[in-house]
Design an enzyme around this catalytic site. Structure first.
Site, PDB file in Angstrom:
ATOM      1  N   ARG A 175       0.827  -1.207   0.000  1.00 33.23           N
ATOM      2  CA  ARG A 175       0.000   0.000   0.000  1.00 33.23           C
ATOM      3  C   ARG A 175       0.859   1.254   0.000  1.00 33.23           C
ATOM      4  NH1 ARG A 175      -4.681  -2.285   4.189  1.00 33.23           N
ATOM      5  NH2 ARG A 175      -5.869  -3.354   2.556  1.00 33.23           N
TER       6      ARG A 175
ATOM      7  N   HIS B 278      -5.428  -0.693  -6.902  1.00 33.44           N
ATOM      8  CA  HIS B 278      -4.410  -1.601  -6.382  1.00 33.44           C
ATOM      9  C   HIS B 278      -4.394  -1.645  -4.860  1.00 33.44           C
ATOM     10  CE1 HIS B 278      -1.673  -1.451 -10.197  1.00 33.44           C
ATOM     11  NE2 HIS B 278      -2.642  -2.319 -10.305  1.00 33.44           N
ATOM     12  N   GLU B 279      -4.220  -2.830  -4.316  1.00 30.31           N
ATOM     13  CA  GLU B 279      -4.015  -3.032  -2.873  1.00 30.31           C
ATOM     14  C   GLU B 279      -5.106  -2.416  -2.011  1.00 30.31           C
ATOM     15  OE1 GLU B 279      -1.989  -5.227  -2.268  1.00 30.31           O
ATOM     16  OE2 GLU B 279      -1.143  -5.189  -4.275  1.00 30.31           O
ATOM     17  N   GLY B 280      -6.329  -2.555  -2.440  1.00 30.60           N
ATOM     18  CA  GLY B 280      -7.451  -2.010  -1.676  1.00 30.60           C
ATOM     19  C   GLY B 280      -7.882  -0.679  -2.244  1.00 30.60           C
TER      20      GLY B 280
END
Length: 565
Positions: A287, A422-424
């Protein structure tokens, strides 16, 4: 791509990174070694990464049903990167690392993300995979998997999402069956796996979330497994099949895959049932990496726009009387200056936040862990939105040329657009911030963050609006949760994330303006004017956001899907 002058200011004049060399872990380093790593990062990024960025975009990976084909420049660039030692830059020397401070490593890697975000993604994922195994793997797993990654022989991935589950990890159905010999067989499908298949390395080490038979439902039933693409002993395929490639609007040079696991032999990481806890080690690093990538793409877009605005001749001043007068550079037009100054405030503010958070890792303490945990949703989501706006401005400043492929800014925008997912997604980060981070430990994380911001604001002549914003955010947080109804409290979580993010960036600008002081020169003048701009033009945006939250508005809860048409 980036400004070395800005990096030097942030690292040495603001964060005093050189002082880290008094710590035992960094005692072998100095300002000279830090500069050497920054120099070599810029050189490799400009020589081996940037030249194939456009080619990467126009010639995305292909799959013929057997093998993935990627342009050869990607393999070359990753080999040079591995040979530089930067992949293990922050790791312990006993594992082949350089024990470089995280803050210096972050500054170094930003060069690669700015030069070629698609190629650099393979390195980012591999580094995150290795860091997770160093933290939670056995010494034997570290020897067999991490050391080859640092040598550039293996690459790594993270396998969380599934076609039916998306971001809802509670719904993961991939199964792991114990085989009685300490190993497991993993069966299931994973989706959106970046770097999931290619021929860039001898092996690909997948970190896979799966559910052991009999495990409870939900995330508490997830375990984490090491699943190599190829068996380490025989080199044969290990039950991991590429089912297809996803084709994205950006990051086109990074393979994004659908993977099928059919009885793949796997090793457990740590203990059963703690898989998501372990995976958060890589997820949180990713993140921050995504946020840094958003900053890097926004920064390079801004610099391209700045150069173009200084060179492009068009129009005349609004008070010009002679229609035959020569045209002026478009940077002389107020609206172009508006977009450039806004972009500068976003990307330089975002860069400061990235480096600040990286330095928290270099001075470990319970307080710094709590502060970084609170900031992580903002670090990921704020640049993904606002540094992408810098790329949007870059297209606008280029005018009609901006959305043509003859200029790179349209690619920067497309690449950056993915970072909000991406990534949440941004929405997930908003729920994490308001639903968890600011309420955990009795609100200690938010209290610590606001204390830090207030301490800075009290030392700045621009601090009054920032102090007022701190008070408002604290009051709004309490008011939102006063009802005790999570659905109502989180209905407008995205507005909360935006407001908190803008307050944090205002803080970063106060810090930079204080570091600039009254020193003369265009560079320092630029810092002071950008700080003033952000506090006077951008920070007021949070007022309506907090008003909405204070009102207890439930429009989004009350909305019926049928009303949407």
């Amino acid at each position: 791509m980036l400004s070395r002058r800005d990096l030097d200011f942030l690292l040495y004049e603001w964060l005093d990174v050189e002082s880290l060399t008094t710590r035992e872990r960094f005692a072998d380093h100095s300002r000279e070694t830090f500069d050497a790593f920054l120099d070599v990062s810029q050189q490799i990024a400009e020589r081996d990464f940037a030249p194939h960025n456009r080619k990467n975009d126009l010639n995305e990976p292909t799959f013929d049903g057997d093998r993935v084909t990627i342009i050869p420049e990607v393999s070359h660039a990753l080999r040079v990167f591995a040979e530089s030692g930067l992949l293990g830059a922050t790791m312990d020397a006993e594992h082949g690392g350089l024990q470089l401070p995280h803050v210096v490593q972050r500054a170094c890697f930003l060069w690669f993300q700015a030069a070629n975000t698609a190629t650099s993604a393979y390195a980012m994922l591999t580094g995150g995979n290795a860091h997770l195994l160093l933290a939670h793997g056995t010494q034997d797993q570290i020897r067999r998997y991490v050391h080859p990654m640092l040598e550039g022989r293996f690459t790594g991935t993270m396998c969380l999402s599934e076609p039916q589950a998306g971001s809802s990890l509670s719904d993961v159905t991939t199964r792991a069956v114990p085989q009685g010999d300490g190993l497991y067989e993993v069966t299931g499908g994973k989706m959106w796996i970046s770097g999931g298949d290619h021929e860039l390395s001898e092996n690909i080490i997948h970190l896979v979330l799966a559910r052991v038979a009999g495990a409870p439902a939900g995330v508490k039933g997830l375990s984490l497994f090491i699943v190599p693409k190829r068996d380490l002993e025989t080199g044969e395929r290990n039950g991991v099949t590429l089912a297809g490639l996803n084709h994205k609007m950006g990051y086109r040079g990074t393979t994004n895959t659908v993977l099928a696991f059919d009885g793949a032999r796997a090793e457990l990481v740590g203990e059963e049932g703690r898989g998501l806890q372990y995976m958060f080690h890589m997820m949180n690093e990713a993140r921050i990496g995504v946020g840094s990538g958003a900053v890097a793409l926004g920064y390079t877009g801004y610099l391209h726009a700045l150069d173009y605005a200084r060179e492009r001749l068009q129009g005349r001043p609004v008070d010009a009387k002679d229609p035959a007068a020569p045209p002026v550079p478009i940077i002389n037009h107020a609206d172009v200056r508006r977009m450039l100054l806004a972009s500068k405030s976003y990307v330089e503010g975002g860069l400061a936040l990235m480096l600040y958070c990286a330095k928290l890792l270099d001075e470990p303490s319970a307080e710094h862990d709590l502060l970084l945990d609170t900031l992580t949703p903002i670090v990921k989501a704020w640049p993904s939105q606002w540094c992408r706006l810098a790329d949007d401005h870059a297209i606008q400043i280029h005018g009609g040329y901006g959305y043509t492929r003859e200029y790179p800014v349209e690619q920067f925008y497309r690449d950056n657009r993915l970072n909000s997912i991406h990534e949440g997604t941004d929405g997930i980060q908003a729920l994490d911030l308001l639903g968890r981070k600011v309420t955990q430990k009795g609100g200690a994380g938010l209290g610590l963050l606001l204390d830090r911001i207030r301490a800075t604001a009290q030392k700045s002549d621009l601090g009054a609006p920032v102090l007022a914003a701190c008070d408002r955010l604290a009051a709004t947080t309490a008011k939102v949760w006063a009802s005790g109804d999570p659905a109502k409290a989180l209905a407008n979580a995205t507005a909360y994330l935006d407001a908190a993010g803008h307050l944090v960036i205002a803080w970063m600008w106060l810090e930079q303006s204080i570091a600039a002081g009254d020193r003369p020169g265009d560079f320092y003048d630029g810092k002071r004017i950008a700080a003033k701009y952000f506090v006077t033009h951008e920070l007021p945006r949070i007022g309506p956001m907090l008003d909405l939250l204070d009102s207890g508005d439930t429009l989004l809860l009350d909305l019926e899907d049928a009303w949407l048409g």
